[in-house]
Scaffold this active site. Structure first.
Site, PDB file in Angstrom:
ATOM      1  N   HIS A   1      -2.202   4.358  -6.176  1.00  0.00           N
ATOM      2  CA  HIS A   1      -2.194   3.779  -5.214  1.00  0.00           C
ATOM      3  C   HIS A   1      -0.630   3.689  -4.619  1.00  0.00           C
ATOM      4  O   HIS A   1      -0.844   3.402  -3.354  1.00  0.00           O
ATOM      5  CB  HIS A   1      -3.039   2.247  -5.444  1.00  0.00           C
ATOM      6  CG  HIS A   1      -2.004   1.322  -6.224  1.00  0.00           C
ATOM      7  ND1 HIS A   1      -2.327   1.142  -8.051  1.00  0.00           N
ATOM      8  CD2 HIS A   1      -1.156   0.481  -6.199  1.00  0.00           C
ATOM      9  CE1 HIS A   1      -1.504   0.426  -8.019  1.00  0.00           C
ATOM     10  NE2 HIS A   1      -0.700  -0.063  -7.195  1.00  0.00           N
TER      11      HIS A   1
ATOM     12  N   GLY B   1       3.622  -5.558  -7.551  1.00  0.00           N
ATOM     13  CA  GLY B   1       4.865  -5.083  -7.614  1.00  0.00           C
ATOM     14  C   GLY B   1       5.017  -4.795  -9.150  1.00  0.00           C
ATOM     15  O   GLY B   1       6.462  -3.877  -9.176  1.00  0.00           O
TER      16      GLY B   1
ATOM     17  N   SER C   1       3.504  -2.304 -10.404  1.00  0.00           N
ATOM     18  CA  SER C   1       1.899  -1.335 -10.490  1.00  0.00           C
ATOM     19  C   SER C   1       3.518  -0.025 -10.833  1.00  0.00           C
ATOM     20  O   SER C   1       3.840   0.210  -9.703  1.00  0.00           O
ATOM     21  CB  SER C   1       1.577  -1.164  -9.082  1.00  0.00           C
ATOM     22  OG  SER C   1       0.211  -1.967  -8.635  1.00  0.00           O
TER      23      SER C   1
ATOM     24  N   SER D   1      -1.971  -0.224 -13.247  1.00  0.00           N
ATOM     25  CA  SER D   1      -2.664  -0.223 -12.566  1.00  0.00           C
ATOM     26  C   SER D   1      -2.845  -1.014 -11.424  1.00  0.00           C
ATOM     27  O   SER D   1      -2.514  -1.321 -10.552  1.00  0.00           O
ATOM     28  CB  SER D   1      -3.858   0.578 -12.890  1.00  0.00           C
ATOM     29  OG  SER D   1      -4.793   0.777 -11.255  1.00  0.00           O
TER      30      SER D   1
END
Length: 396
Positions: free
Chosen positions: A212, A321, A323, A339
């Site tokens: 993402h 942040g 991720s 994730s």
């Protein structure tokens, strides 16, 4: 934010999972009594978590429909294997592999069928489910946004699976990918964390992060408003994973295979499958180093942006942040990429990770520098392990 696959180059699918399925001893019907007695008396092995995942993969292949999942008992350092066919042959095969047999009601196949029912009837944003071999059930969770008719639909679907097949609980947080504006690695106004440095199949230095993040921006920098250091080559989100491959724009970038935990650098020596019960650590640019354990596998999460499947579930906290940041074991194995999830590092919550083995196979890369020189830091284009959140380096 658009969510699509970034077709920068062709993905190479080399198979999901790094654990090799080892050949196991097979007891022939005409084996003599002394051989049977010796095998039956085999004692459980003490193994590490990485070996536990290998043993579980081996027995999943051997036992077929009698296999009901497996988990790692960290206190006893043993692999516990769920079996639904409580006959002597099955128990002997489990013992021969050095594991402990545990009789259960649900096979892995039955749990997978139940998960398909959830996917068909209850794919509702804010829900998630994973296989929990410790309870031999599906662990179904709904976040705070699942109310009214949505909750009723989810609850009735879980009940329809039958007794002992799934448990349903409510989370106080909200499931979302952990991405936000800030500092660490930057792209398109978003902040993420670098996961692991890798080498592509063509020999180029690169790193893995969350998918993402990869669909949020094509180019990424190691400082806010700084010049790009890497370009997304592949990104998957939502769908069958949440991972992205970003190649360094400078082909001479030194990309050491380490994770900077703040106090020390942990050498990352390879990638391994996760095992339920395994102790893990997570590093992220927002919250730094946190630890916990793996609580579920083959997780499906219904984010507002779409459904992601094939994830690892843990009780390690994370926040926006973080991720893309690395999930790893104390002995230096890369396990996952952050994730998303619910909650924060004050109240806790559920978190989900992309398995590294699957990501590596999909993008055609390997952990580390592939034999190239290493040691660069964030200031000279390096990444994982040499820059922290304070200096704008990638928290990987």
């Amino acid at each position: 934010m658009s969510h699509k696959r970034v077709p920068k180059r062709k993905i190479v699918f080399a198979g999901a999972g790094a654990a090799a399925v080892a050949a196991a001893a097979i007891l022939l019907p005409n084996a003599n009594a002394s051989q049977d007695d010796k095998t039956e008396a085999a004692q459980p092995k003490k193994v590490d978590a990485a070996s536990a995942a290998d043993i579980a993969a081996q027995l999943a292949s051997q036992l077929g429909e009698a296999f009901g999942g497996a988990y790692y008992d960290k206190d006893k350092q043993q692999v516990i294997v769920n079996v639904v066919d409580d006959n002597n042959k099955v128990n002997v095969e489990v013992k021969s592999a050095g594991a402990v047999a545990r009789s259960v009601d649900n096979s892995t196949k039955a749990l997978q069928t139940a998960a398909k029912t959830l996917k068909t009837k209850a794919t509702i944003p804010g829900t998630a489910w994973s296989v929990d071999p410790k309870t031999n059930e599906l662990r179904v969770t709904a976040d705070s946004t699942v109310t009214g008719t949505k909750w009723d639909t989810l609850e009735s679907t879980v009940k329809s699976l039958g007794d002992g097949m799934a448990t349903l609980k409510k989370s106080t947080g909200e499931f979302k990918p952990f991405v936000a504006g800030g500092d660490a690695i930057f792209g398109g106004g978003a902040r993420c964390s670098l996961g692991f440095n890798v080498t592509t199949d063509s020999g180029a230095p690169a790193f893995l992060t969350a998918g993402h993040c990869g669909v949020a921006a094509e180019q990424w920098s190691d400082s806010q408003n700084g010049a790009p250091i890497g370009t997304v080559q592949d990104a998957t989100f939502p769908g069958d994973g949440d991972f992205a491959l970003v190649t360094y724009d400078d082909a001479n970038t030194e990309a050491p295979s380490t994770v900077n935990t703040g106090n020390q650098n942990v050498d990352i020596v390879g990638a391994a499958e996760a095992a339920v019960g395994q102790q893990v650590q997570r590093m992220g640019s927002t919250t730094g180093l946190n630890d916990g354990s793996v609580t579920g596998l083959d997780a499906t999460v219904n984010y507002p942006e779409g459904t992601v499947s094939g994830l690892i579930q843990t009780d390690v906290c994370a926040e926006p942040g973080d991720s893309g940041g690395p999930l790893f074991s104390a002995d230096g194995n890369a396990i996952g990429l952050t994730s998303g999830g619910s909650g924060d590092c004050t109240s806790g919550g559920e978190t989900f990770f992309q398995p590294v083995t699957t990501a590596l196979a999909a993008v055609g890369a390997q952990i580390g520098d592939g034999g190239a020189a290493g040691g660069g830091g964030a200031d000279d284009g390096g990444a994982a392990g040499d820059g922290g959140a304070d200096d704008g380096g990638a928290a990987g």
